[in-house]
Design a protein around this motif. Structure first.
Motif, PDB file in Angstrom:
ATOM      1  N   UNK A 230       0.994  -1.471   0.302  1.00  0.00           N
ATOM      2  CA  UNK A 230       0.226  -0.458   0.132  1.00  0.00           C
ATOM      3  C   UNK A 230       0.233   1.255  -0.349  1.00  0.00           C
ATOM      4  N   UNK A 231       2.082   0.900  -0.082  1.00  0.00           N
ATOM      5  CA  UNK A 231       2.809   2.714   0.446  1.00  0.00           C
ATOM      6  C   UNK A 231       3.990   1.958  -0.621  1.00  0.00           C
ATOM      7  N   UNK A 232       4.270   4.008  -1.740  1.00  0.00           N
ATOM      8  CA  UNK A 232       4.471   4.031  -2.869  1.00  0.00           C
ATOM      9  C   UNK A 232       5.787   5.642  -2.746  1.00  0.00           C
ATOM     10  N   UNK A 233       7.335   4.986  -2.978  1.00  0.00           N
ATOM     11  CA  UNK A 233       7.920   5.850  -3.427  1.00  0.00           C
ATOM     12  C   UNK A 233       7.730   6.953  -4.608  1.00  0.00           C
ATOM     13  N   UNK A 234       7.667   8.294  -4.898  1.00  0.00           N
ATOM     14  CA  UNK A 234       7.284   8.153  -6.262  1.00  0.00           C
ATOM     15  C   UNK A 234       8.408  10.341  -6.745  1.00  0.00           C
ATOM     16  N   UNK A 235       7.922  10.325  -8.077  1.00  0.00           N
ATOM     17  CA  UNK A 235       8.473  11.253  -8.337  1.00  0.00           C
ATOM     18  C   UNK A 235       8.334  12.281  -9.184  1.00  0.00           C
ATOM     19  N   UNK A 236       7.715  13.769  -9.640  1.00  0.00           N
ATOM     20  CA  UNK A 236       7.624  14.169 -10.553  1.00  0.00           C
ATOM     21  C   UNK A 236       9.016  14.857 -11.155  1.00  0.00           C
ATOM     22  N   UNK A 237       9.473  14.189 -12.577  1.00  0.00           N
ATOM     23  CA  UNK A 237      10.081  14.855 -13.188  1.00  0.00           C
ATOM     24  C   UNK A 237      10.300  15.883 -13.779  1.00  0.00           C
ATOM     25  N   UNK A 238       9.857  16.995 -13.571  1.00  0.00           N
ATOM     26  CA  UNK A 238       9.604  17.962 -14.626  1.00  0.00           C
ATOM     27  C   UNK A 238      10.530  19.261 -14.885  1.00  0.00           C
ATOM     28  N   UNK A 239      10.923  19.350 -15.959  1.00  0.00           N
ATOM     29  CA  UNK A 239      11.963  20.391 -16.901  1.00  0.00           C
ATOM     30  C   UNK A 239      11.218  21.246 -18.006  1.00  0.00           C
ATOM     31  N   UNK A 240      11.278  22.239 -17.714  1.00  0.00           N
ATOM     32  CA  UNK A 240      10.630  24.363 -18.024  1.00  0.00           C
ATOM     33  C   UNK A 240      12.022  24.157 -18.652  1.00  0.00           C
ATOM     34  N   UNK A 241      11.656  25.386 -19.817  1.00  0.00           N
ATOM     35  CA  UNK A 241      12.890  25.701 -20.664  1.00  0.00           C
ATOM     36  C   UNK A 241      13.742  27.126 -19.528  1.00  0.00           C
ATOM     37  N   UNK A 242      12.259  27.515 -19.014  1.00  0.00           N
ATOM     38  CA  UNK A 242      12.667  29.148 -18.177  1.00  0.00           C
ATOM     39  C   UNK A 242      12.283  29.002 -17.404  1.00  0.00           C
ATOM     40  N   UNK A 243      11.189  27.838 -16.915  1.00  0.00           N
ATOM     41  CA  UNK A 243      11.306  28.054 -15.370  1.00  0.00           C
ATOM     42  C   UNK A 243      12.449  27.092 -14.539  1.00  0.00           C
ATOM     43  N   UNK A 244      12.869  26.401 -15.595  1.00  0.00           N
ATOM     44  CA  UNK A 244      14.529  24.604 -14.812  1.00  0.00           C
ATOM     45  C   UNK A 244      13.651  24.056 -14.561  1.00  0.00           C
ATOM     46  N   UNK A 245      13.915  22.687 -14.266  1.00  0.00           N
ATOM     47  CA  UNK A 245      14.116  21.966 -13.357  1.00  0.00           C
ATOM     48  C   UNK A 245      13.136  21.878 -12.009  1.00  0.00           C
ATOM     49  N   UNK A 246      12.158  21.469 -12.174  1.00  0.00           N
ATOM     50  CA  UNK A 246      10.953  21.653 -10.657  1.00  0.00           C
ATOM     51  C   UNK A 246       9.982  20.429 -10.540  1.00  0.00           C
ATOM     52  N   UNK A 247      11.044  19.653  -9.779  1.00  0.00           N
ATOM     53  CA  UNK A 247      10.862  18.545  -9.354  1.00  0.00           C
ATOM     54  C   UNK A 247       9.635  18.367  -8.221  1.00  0.00           C
TER      55      UNK A 247
END
Length: 460
Positions: A230-247
């Protein structure tokens, strides 16, 4: 016309009924009292034989077996009523509750709802699956040396392959030693991957690409790794060319009645407002019925440190929302009603707010191509400390439509009107393009002069 025979394995009796082409009524040939509480099992075939003594069944020619929402089709089957089992050497099709699987060397127990099938393929809700061997259980499927995808093409544009894939329909999917393919190329691998299959909770397994006029070109990828049942680890790896890396990343604990999570990182709302959570704890009580009323309710509670470019605050948010079941108006229109209260506290200015909400939306499907909607949304006391996820209008009239031009293209317009200030708040123009198994969407927000384009694996 071929002769047809039917056997009904029922609550009180085993009944074999035989009918010929020139007979106007079926003739009962055999019955026996049975001490069982099973839902009746019905077997139909062109030719069928049944041993009262051993329980053995042999059926050939257009064989169909039905029982409590389960259906099996084959050219020939063998079975045993005392064991509640059937065996199919050649091709068989098994269907039940949103699942349809085709394969060979099938063994299935109707009483226990367990079985196996080789060289199988089919569909489980929105997932298209295949495997050398599939094991079936009452609450899940296990696919060995299999694949899964949401692309219906014979040769899918993208898919997951894994040594073992476990699917709990309507809940989650776990893939072991998973490889992620686009076309014939593996883009990455994971020893273990989990994806939620719950409505409004699942996220695309493959990267999402696009452009936003505020933050630039972007690429987004979600990864989830199970730490237990029932337990999970997660990551949302979002990169924007202007806002840069926003995980952002965290832990999530899912139960049947509730979800509890810890989240840390950067979050963005639909109006391009950013917030950083350092971290936030959130409890969500899943929708439940309010007694016997046609009303369901949800409850959420969140506490954490929020920061934007100007301030930092310990943020508390408690929300209770009640939603009425869709009210049918005619044959193709629905009225949706909801109301709730949100209680927000901020340490930054020691503020406390009680935000009341009411929503009424009517949607109508005029044809397979055209759908429209109109809604009224009221929010009392919406002047919150952070712009992130803030309700912009106190009283909003929202309307719009979508029109399918053809199977590849659709257009839509969404119109928002500020009833307090008597002016147009937003007009969004969208174009949807079906790219085989991908979806491209371009939206222009006229009042804000914003353009957004993205491509993902979701289907419209």
């Amino acid at each position: 016309m071929a002769n047809n025979k039917k056997i009904i394995l029922g609550l009180l009796a085993f009944i074999i009924v035989a009918g010929a082409a020139n007979q106007s009524q079926a003739q009962e040939t055999k019955a026996k009292q049975a001490a069982t509480s099973q839902v009746p099992i019905v077997i139909e075939a062109n030719d069928l034989s049944f041993s009262d003594e051993t329980g053995d069944i042999q059926a050939t020619g257009n064989v169909v077996i039905t029982n409590a929402g389960q259906r099996m089709e084959a050219a020939q089957i063998n079975g045993n009523t005392k064991l509640s089992k059937v065996w199919v050497k050649d091709k068989a099709v098994l269907s039940q509750q949103g699942t349809t699987i085709t394969g060979t060397n099938t063994i299935y127990n109707y009483k226990l709802k367990t079985g196996s099938m080789e060289m199988a393929k089919g569909q489980v809700e929105s997932k298209y699956i295949s495997g050398n061997n599939i094991s079936m259980f009452p609450d899940k499927l296990t696919i060995n040396n299999g694949t899964a995808t949401t692309c219906p093409a014979k040769v899918p544009d993208y898919h997951i392959s894994a040594d073992k894939i476990e699917i709990w329909p309507g809940d989650k999917m776990i893939a072991y030693n998973a490889k992620f393919w686009i076309g014939n190329m593996v883009i990455f691998t994971l020893p273990k991957y989990q994806q939620s299959l719950k409505p409004n909770e699942g996220s695309g397994v493959f990267p999402r690409l696009g452009y936003d006029s505020d933050d630039g070109a972007f690429i987004k990828q979600r990864l989830e790794y199970p730490l237990g049942n029932t337990v999970s680890a997660y990551a949302n790896l979002d990169y924007y060319s202007r806002a840069n890396f926003k995980p952002n990343y965290g832990l999530i604990h899912r139960e049947k009645d509730y979800t509890f999570g810890i989240a840390q990182g950067h979050f963005r709302d639909v109006d391009s407002n950013w917030i950083k959570k350092e971290p936030e704890f959130k409890f969500s009580y899943n929708p439940h019925r309010l007694g016997n009323l046609p009303i369901s309710y949800t409850f959420t509670a969140a506490y954490g440190k929020w920061s934007d470019s100007a301030k930092t605050s310990w943020h508390q948010d408690y929300s209770l929302y009640l939603k009425h079941d869709p009210i049918k108006i005619g044959s193709s229109a629905n009225l949706n009603l909801g109301t709730g209260i949100q209680h927000v506290r901020e340490s930054y200015d020691d503020s406390t707010q009680n935000i009341w909400k009411f929503d009424a939306t009517m949607d109508k499907k005029w044809s397979e191509r055209l759908s429209t909607w109109v809604g009224y949304h009221y929010t009392q006391n919406n002047d919150t400390l952070f712009e992130y996820d803030k309700t912009d209008l106190s009283r909003e009239l929202k309307s719009g439509f979508t029109y399918k031009i053809d199977k590849m293209n659709a257009i839509g317009i969404s119109h928002s009107y500020d009833l307090d200030n008597h002016k147009v708040a937003d007009v969004d123009y969208s174009w949807y393009r079906n790219l085989h198994c991908w979806e491209a969407k371009i939206t222009y927000r006229a009042e804000r002069d914003q353009l957004r384009f993205d491509i993902n694996t979701s289907k419209w």
